[in-house]
Design a protein around this motif. Structure first.
Motif, PDB file in Angstrom:
ATOM      1  N   ILE A  69     -27.160  15.562   7.286  1.00 64.47           N
ATOM      2  CA  ILE A  69     -26.015  15.984   8.105  1.00 64.47           C
ATOM      3  C   ILE A  69     -24.771  16.024   7.219  1.00 64.47           C
ATOM      4  O   ILE A  69     -24.538  15.111   6.424  1.00 64.47           O
ATOM      5  N   ASP A  70     -24.009  17.087   7.342  1.00 70.08           N
ATOM      6  CA  ASP A  70     -22.792  17.245   6.559  1.00 70.08           C
ATOM      7  C   ASP A  70     -21.683  16.348   7.109  1.00 70.08           C
ATOM      8  O   ASP A  70     -21.323  16.468   8.288  1.00 70.08           O
ATOM      9  N   ASP A  71     -21.198  15.434   6.276  1.00 76.67           N
ATOM     10  CA  ASP A  71     -19.923  14.749   6.522  1.00 76.67           C
ATOM     11  C   ASP A  71     -19.937  13.621   7.564  1.00 76.67           C
ATOM     12  O   ASP A  71     -19.217  12.644   7.425  1.00 76.67           O
ATOM     13  N   ARG A  72     -20.738  13.723   8.619  1.00 79.90           N
ATOM     14  CA  ARG A  72     -20.589  12.856   9.799  1.00 79.90           C
ATOM     15  C   ARG A  72     -21.491  11.623   9.709  1.00 79.90           C
ATOM     16  O   ARG A  72     -22.642  11.631  10.147  1.00 79.90           O
ATOM     17  N   ASP A  90     -14.256  14.394   2.177  1.00 74.68           N
ATOM     18  CA  ASP A  90     -15.000  13.651   3.190  1.00 74.68           C
ATOM     19  C   ASP A  90     -14.963  12.151   2.882  1.00 74.68           C
ATOM     20  O   ASP A  90     -14.223  11.686   2.041  1.00 74.68           O
ATOM     21  N   PHE A  91     -15.818  11.426   3.552  1.00 71.55           N
ATOM     22  CA  PHE A  91     -15.928   9.975   3.418  1.00 71.55           C
ATOM     23  C   PHE A  91     -16.235   9.593   1.961  1.00 71.55           C
ATOM     24  O   PHE A  91     -17.049  10.250   1.306  1.00 71.55           O
ATOM     25  N   PRO A  92     -15.642   8.537   1.405  1.00 69.78           N
ATOM     26  CA  PRO A  92     -15.957   8.125   0.019  1.00 69.78           C
ATOM     27  C   PRO A  92     -17.426   7.701  -0.114  1.00 69.78           C
ATOM     28  O   PRO A  92     -17.922   6.903   0.690  1.00 69.78           O
ATOM     29  N   PRO A  93     -18.128   8.220  -1.125  1.00 63.57           N
ATOM     30  CA  PRO A  93     -19.555   7.913  -1.274  1.00 63.57           C
ATOM     31  C   PRO A  93     -19.871   6.427  -1.387  1.00 63.57           C
ATOM     32  O   PRO A  93     -20.884   5.953  -0.873  1.00 63.57           O
ATOM     33  N   ALA A  96     -19.809   5.102   2.021  1.00 59.96           N
ATOM     34  CA  ALA A  96     -20.985   5.632   2.737  1.00 59.96           C
ATOM     35  C   ALA A  96     -22.238   4.838   2.374  1.00 59.96           C
ATOM     36  O   ALA A  96     -23.069   4.537   3.229  1.00 59.96           O
ATOM     37  N   ARG A  97     -22.361   4.462   1.100  1.00 58.81           N
ATOM     38  CA  ARG A  97     -23.545   3.710   0.659  1.00 58.81           C
ATOM     39  C   ARG A  97     -23.636   2.360   1.362  1.00 58.81           C
ATOM     40  O   ARG A  97     -24.726   1.931   1.770  1.00 58.81           O
ATOM     41  N   LYS A  98     -22.488   1.701   1.552  1.00 58.55           N
ATOM     42  CA  LYS A  98     -22.498   0.403   2.239  1.00 58.55           C
ATOM     43  C   LYS A  98     -23.005   0.539   3.673  1.00 58.55           C
ATOM     44  O   LYS A  98     -23.714  -0.324   4.188  1.00 58.55           O
ATOM     45  N   GLU A 120     -22.990   9.958  -9.958  1.00 61.30           N
ATOM     46  CA  GLU A 120     -24.275   9.361 -10.321  1.00 61.30           C
ATOM     47  C   GLU A 120     -24.108   7.857 -10.536  1.00 61.30           C
ATOM     48  O   GLU A 120     -24.964   7.063 -10.129  1.00 61.30           O
ATOM     49  N   SER A 121     -22.978   7.455 -11.125  1.00 62.96           N
ATOM     50  CA  SER A 121     -22.735   6.025 -11.358  1.00 62.96           C
ATOM     51  C   SER A 121     -22.524   5.258 -10.044  1.00 62.96           C
ATOM     52  O   SER A 121     -22.682   4.042  -9.994  1.00 62.96           O
ATOM     53  N   LEU A 122     -22.166   5.994  -8.979  1.00 60.70           N
ATOM     54  CA  LEU A 122     -21.999   5.368  -7.657  1.00 60.70           C
ATOM     55  C   LEU A 122     -23.304   5.359  -6.857  1.00 60.70           C
ATOM     56  O   LEU A 122     -23.311   5.052  -5.675  1.00 60.70           O
ATOM     57  N   SER A 123     -24.383   5.747  -7.504  1.00 52.41           N
ATOM     58  CA  SER A 123     -25.735   5.753  -6.917  1.00 52.41           C
ATOM     59  C   SER A 123     -25.921   6.775  -5.792  1.00 52.41           C
ATOM     60  O   SER A 123     -26.668   6.541  -4.861  1.00 52.41           O
ATOM     61  N   VAL A 124     -25.244   7.950  -5.915  1.00 53.54           N
ATOM     62  CA  VAL A 124     -25.585   9.020  -4.986  1.00 53.54           C
ATOM     63  C   VAL A 124     -26.958   9.568  -5.388  1.00 53.54           C
ATOM     64  O   VAL A 124     -27.419   9.347  -6.517  1.00 53.54           O
ATOM     65  N   ASN A 125     -27.619  10.266  -4.464  1.00 52.00           N
ATOM     66  CA  ASN A 125     -29.002  10.698  -4.708  1.00 52.00           C
ATOM     67  C   ASN A 125     -29.128  12.088  -5.308  1.00 52.00           C
ATOM     68  O   ASN A 125     -30.114  12.406  -5.948  1.00 52.00           O
TER      69      ASN A 125
END
Length: 206
Positions: A69-72, A90-93, A96-98, A120-125
């Motif tokens: 889902i985009d953004d929400r 949008d929301f800070p990654p 969002a991870r937390k 990538e250093s913030l562990s996005v996929n």
């Protein structure tokens, strides 16, 4: 499920909600081998979207695809989607991870390799780059060099998605340059035969 393959993004005009057209069109794309579906809607409320999002999630499960889902963030949690896609406003990654724990987080990086490395250093996929061509759905998007895919493959370990004004011929080149996913809006939803067009895109990843 791996982040690889044909990626479709819904559009309020091209996949309208009337008569459940969004569900019918997405199912045709899934029948053609689509691996990732993103619900993108910039205008309707979460309450309006919940029933559609739940049905889209079920369709994706039925065909073994991922539902993003985009953004929400709240809607992702409400319908237990597989993940979220975040743009620069949008929301800070990291936040969002937390909240989303081990769900998928994808981030738009436009033409910015440094942003991609940081994400990538913030562990996005996964990260997306684009627009590679002028896009009918985002005419204001800046067109970037295809060389960024080659550079990104060299420095990133996470999967890369290409987006923006893509058709089948253009997709072939982008896959050959290293795109793990190709995200399409107009060219899939405006196709006379959505299932057949999805099959053609899906073959690029075999």
């Amino acid at each position: 499920m791996s982040l690889k393959g044909f990626y479709v993004i819904t559009d309020e005009k091209l996949t309208p909600y009337e008569n459940n057209q969004i569900l019918k069109k997405v199912e045709e794309a899934l029948k053609g081998g689509t691996k990732i579906v993103q619900l993108r809607d910039k205008t309707h409320s979460n309450n309006f979207l919940i029933p559609y999002a739940k049905k889209l999630k079920n369709l994706c499960q039925k065909y073994g695809a991922l539902f993003i889902i985009d953004d929400r963030i709240e809607l992702v949690l409400e319908v237990n989607a597989d993940g979220v896609h975040l743009g620069k406003d949008d929301f800070p990654p990291e936040e969002a991870r937390k909240i989303l724990k081990n769900k998928i987080i994808g981030v738009s990086c436009y033409g910015d390799l440094e942003r991609a490395k940081f994400m990538e250093s913030l562990s996005v996929n996964y990260v997306t780059f684009g627009s590679f061509y002028s896009s009918p759905t985002k005419p204001e998007a800046k067109v970037i060099s295809k060389d960024i895919l080659v550079q990104a493959k060299r420095i990133l370990k996470i999967p890369i998605c290409a987006i923006g004004g893509i058709n089948l011929e253009r997709a072939k080149e982008l896959v050959s340059l290293g795109a793990d996913m190709i995200a399409v809006v107009s060219d899939i939803w405006q196709a006379k035969d959505i299932k057949k067009r999805a099959e053609e895109y899906s073959k690029l990843f075999l």
